[in-house]
Design an enzyme around this catalytic site. Structure first.
Site, PDB file in Angstrom:
ATOM      1  N   SER A   1       8.821 -51.942   3.761  1.00  0.00           N
ATOM      2  CA  SER A   1      10.150 -52.209   3.197  1.00  0.00           C
ATOM      3  C   SER A   1      10.315 -53.717   2.938  1.00  0.00           C
ATOM      4  O   SER A   1      10.852 -54.138   1.913  1.00  0.00           O
ATOM      5  CB  SER A   1      11.221 -51.713   4.169  1.00  0.00           C
TER       6      SER A   1
ATOM      7  N   THR B   1      21.973 -54.295   8.083  1.00  0.00           N
ATOM      8  CA  THR B   1      23.189 -54.447   7.269  1.00  0.00           C
ATOM      9  C   THR B   1      24.088 -53.225   7.426  1.00  0.00           C
ATOM     10  O   THR B   1      25.315 -53.347   7.501  1.00  0.00           O
ATOM     11  CB  THR B   1      22.826 -54.661   5.781  1.00  0.00           C
TER      12      THR B   1
ATOM     13  N   ILE C   1      14.271 -47.722  -4.283  1.00  0.00           N
ATOM     14  CA  ILE C   1      13.324 -46.642  -4.588  1.00  0.00           C
ATOM     15  C   ILE C   1      11.972 -47.307  -4.864  1.00  0.00           C
ATOM     16  O   ILE C   1      11.883 -48.178  -5.740  1.00  0.00           O
ATOM     17  CB  ILE C   1      13.763 -45.854  -5.857  1.00  0.00           C
TER      18      ILE C   1
ATOM     19  N   LYS D   1      14.945 -55.577   7.741  1.00  0.00           N
ATOM     20  CA  LYS D   1      14.613 -54.277   7.133  1.00  0.00           C
ATOM     21  C   LYS D   1      14.613 -53.103   8.112  1.00  0.00           C
ATOM     22  O   LYS D   1      13.842 -52.160   7.978  1.00  0.00           O
ATOM     23  CB  LYS D   1      13.239 -54.324   6.402  1.00  0.00           C
ATOM     24  N   THR D   2      15.481 -53.189   9.091  1.00  0.00           N
ATOM     25  CA  THR D   2      15.553 -52.086  10.054  1.00  0.00           C
ATOM     26  C   THR D   2      16.889 -51.345   9.965  1.00  0.00           C
ATOM     27  O   THR D   2      17.162 -50.471  10.784  1.00  0.00           O
ATOM     28  CB  THR D   2      15.387 -52.627  11.493  1.00  0.00           C
ATOM     29  N   GLY D   3      17.722 -51.748   9.015  1.00  0.00           N
ATOM     30  CA  GLY D   3      19.056 -51.128   8.891  1.00  0.00           C
ATOM     31  C   GLY D   3      20.135 -52.024   9.466  1.00  0.00           C
ATOM     32  O   GLY D   3      21.241 -51.562   9.774  1.00  0.00           O
TER      33      GLY D   3
HETATM   34  N1  LIG Z   1      23.299 -46.362   5.938  1.00  0.00           N
HETATM   35  C1  LIG Z   1      22.371 -47.078   5.302  1.00  0.00           C
HETATM   36  N2  LIG Z   1      22.574 -47.514   4.052  1.00  0.00           N
HETATM   37  C2  LIG Z   1      21.619 -48.232   3.423  1.00  0.00           C
HETATM   38  N3  LIG Z   1      20.427 -48.573   3.968  1.00  0.00           N
HETATM   39  C3  LIG Z   1      20.197 -48.146   5.212  1.00  0.00           C
HETATM   40  C4  LIG Z   1      21.134 -47.386   5.928  1.00  0.00           C
HETATM   41  N4  LIG Z   1      20.608 -47.114   7.132  1.00  0.00           N
HETATM   42  C5  LIG Z   1      19.393 -47.657   7.153  1.00  0.00           C
HETATM   43  N5  LIG Z   1      19.136 -48.280   5.993  1.00  0.00           N
HETATM   44  C6  LIG Z   1      17.873 -48.984   5.701  1.00  0.00           C
HETATM   45  O1  LIG Z   1      18.106 -50.353   5.850  1.00  0.00           O
HETATM   46  C7  LIG Z   1      17.056 -51.024   5.163  1.00  0.00           C
HETATM   47  C8  LIG Z   1      17.481 -52.450   4.958  1.00  0.00           C
HETATM   48  O2  LIG Z   1      17.494 -53.054   6.228  1.00  0.00           O
HETATM   49  P1  LIG Z   1      18.325 -54.357   6.553  1.00  0.00           P
HETATM   50  O3  LIG Z   1      19.743 -54.154   6.192  1.00  0.00           O
HETATM   51  O4  LIG Z   1      18.039 -54.703   7.963  1.00  0.00           O
HETATM   52  O5  LIG Z   1      17.662 -55.393   5.560  1.00  0.00           O
HETATM   53  S1  LIG Z   1      17.802 -56.974   5.602  1.00  0.00           S
HETATM   54  O6  LIG Z   1      16.797 -57.475   6.526  1.00  0.00           O
HETATM   55  O7  LIG Z   1      19.153 -57.332   6.012  1.00  0.00           O
HETATM   56  O8  LIG Z   1      17.500 -57.399   4.209  1.00  0.00           O
HETATM   57  C9  LIG Z   1      16.864 -50.235   3.894  1.00  0.00           C
HETATM   58  O9  LIG Z   1      15.498 -50.337   3.602  1.00  0.00           O
HETATM   59  P2  LIG Z   1      14.843 -49.928   2.188  1.00  0.00           P
HETATM   60  O10 LIG Z   1      15.058 -48.431   2.078  1.00  0.00           O
HETATM   61  O11 LIG Z   1      13.406 -50.267   2.299  1.00  0.00           O
HETATM   62  O12 LIG Z   1      15.541 -50.707   1.150  1.00  0.00           O
HETATM   63  C10 LIG Z   1      17.298 -48.825   4.299  1.00  0.00           C
HETATM   64  O13 LIG Z   1      16.220 -47.966   4.408  1.00  0.00           O
END
Ligand SMILES: Nc1ncnc2c1ncn2[C@@H]1O[C@H](COP(=O)(O)OS(=O)(=O)O)[C@@H](OP(=O)(O)O)[C@H]1O
Length: 403
Positions: A234, A140, A357, A136-138
């Site tokens: 998150s 992906t 959201i 959940k740190t970004g």
């Molecule tokens: N460019 C872009 N597009 C979409 N999302 C973005 C992006 N950059 C950062 N984030 C933030 O990434 C959060 C998800 O983190 P991860 O991808 O590390 O999640 S996971 O652990 O693989 O499930 C996700 O958390 P949530 O907002 O809580 O859903 C996003 O806030």
């Protein structure tokens, strides 16, 4: 199968002495203090096999092993005994119970292994970059940004865990190296490209740094950090959206404030939610295995707001040709994130599961977590200063608004 720390290798190659590569002199050197002698001396337990189903015919093996036994008896005090292979294996693990769990190394690091490695297998495509999370740190978004770079090639997706292979941190590891390698087939990359993998659970996995280092000692490691409080919230929302009963039964505030008298499932859940945010603790563990110059600590907030800036620094760290991400990424107002720019004004963003959201965190939870993470954040700041790395803005803010 070979016992841990043993090298699977051939000692006799052929049945005939005159056909032995390098001749009798070479074989005798191996017996009289050379490789075979050292193998016996350095390993309290050895399993040897003959090529032949009827090893009475394998005269060269008989000569070789008779000679090495005579040599050892003559020149050393080593006591030799024999037993069937299974009994030997049992004895081995009595001597070294810590080795019951495998620790995979790169088969191609050992010249003897490389020589006998099957032509239909490979090892050069093992990843040279690991994105370790935490969740959940970004991670992906970073994965997709990296995959846009022509020099970088991600693993093939897993049918169950998608882009994440989760090899080093769970039972997939016990499926063995071939299982992992199949996600990096040579057909996917050419030899100027670099393969990478991201599994966000690697960051805080107990065994991961050691296992990763054993297989990929030269890898570059990328950790992404955002405010640990935001990360925890998150994560809670993520798990809740997957219908987890604990997340559905307890509010976020109840989870984070659970104490030793709370029910065990709740305490376990609290730990899974909060522990990965103790960043310095886990980073120190990675740093016991990897040299600091192999580890990049990426500011996840910067990646979110100014991805091209974050990617510039990262490309320098990875020593890959510069790609201008300003041209490749575009802010998508509807999604609220930078996404891949496709033709015209269009963008390709991550799915609904990224950027959910949900209501803002309650003030009392934010306050609780600021205090909870205070010592960990201070330790992180010290660690970053020690490593000569920038202290991200979010960390400065968490430290000043503390309490
Ligand atoms: N460019 C872009 N597009 C979409 N999302 C973005 C992006 N950059 C950062 N984030 C933030 O990434 C959060 C998800 O983190 P991860 O991808 O590390 O999640 S996971 O652990 O693989 O499930 C996700 O958390 P949530 O907002 O809580 O859903 C996003 O806030």
């Amino acid at each position: 199968m070979v016992l841990p720390r043993q090298t699977c290798g051939l000692f006799t190659h052929t049945l005939l002495l005159e056909r032995y590569p390098g001749g009798r002199q070479r074989l005798d050197r191996s017996i009289q203090g050379g490789e075979l002698f050292q193998t016996v001396i350095n390993n309290p337990i050895n399993v040897f096999m003959t090529h032949m189903s009827n090893y009475g015919n394998d005269r060269l093996a008989l000569y070789t092993f008779e000679s090495v036994v005579k040599f050892l008896r003559c020149w050393t005090n080593v006591r030799l005994a024999s037993a069937p292979p299974l009994a030997l294996a049992e004895k081995y693990f009595q001597l070294r119970p810590d080795e019951l769990n495998p620790l995979w190394g790169n088969p191609c690091d050992d010249i003897r292994h490389r020589r006998i490695w099957s032509k239909s297998k490979w090892c050069d495509t093992l990843p040279k970059i690991l994105v370790i999370g935490p969740q959940k740190t970004g991670s992906t978004a970073l994965y997709t940004f990296l995959a846009m770079h022509p020099t970088l090639v991600p693993n093939l997706p897993s049918p169950t865990t998608y882009e994440e292979l989760q090899f080093f941190n769970n039972n997939n590891y016990l499926k063995g190296l071939d299982w992992y390698l199949n996600f990096f087939p040579p057909s996917q990359s050419n030899n100027t490209q670099i393969t990478f993998e991201k599994s966000a659970t690697y960051f805080d996995g107990d065994l991961v740094p050691r296992r990763a280092h054993a297989l990929l000692p030269n890898a570059k490691i990328i950790a992404i950090l955002i405010s640990p409080s935001k990360r925890a919230y998150s994560w809670y929302q993520h798990i809740r959206s997957h219908g987890d009963p604990v997340a559905n039964n307890y509010t976020f505030h109840t989870v984070i404030t659970a104490n030793d008298s709370s029910p065990k499932p709740l305490r376990d859940f609290r730990n899974r939610c909060l522990n990965p945010g103790k960043y310095s603790h886990y980073l120190e563990r990675w740093l016991t295995e990897y040299n600091a110059h192999q580890v990049h600590i990426l500011d996840g907030s910067l990646l979110r707001t100014e991805p091209a800036t974050a990617m510039n620094t990262l490309q320098k760290f990875l020593k890959i040709p510069h790609l201008d991400y300003n041209k490749l990424l575009k802010y998508d107002a509807k999604k609220g994130f930078f996404c891949q720019a496709v033709s015209g004004e269009k963008t390709k963003c991550l799915g609904k599961s990224k950027g959910r959201i949900y209501p803002p965190m309650e003030d009392r939870s934010a306050k609780f977590l600021r205090r909870y993470y205070s010592t960990h954040n201070t330790a992180l700041s010290k660690l970053l200063v020690r490593l000569g790395r920038p202290v991200p803005q979010w960390l400065k803010e968490e430290l000043t608004t503390n309490g």
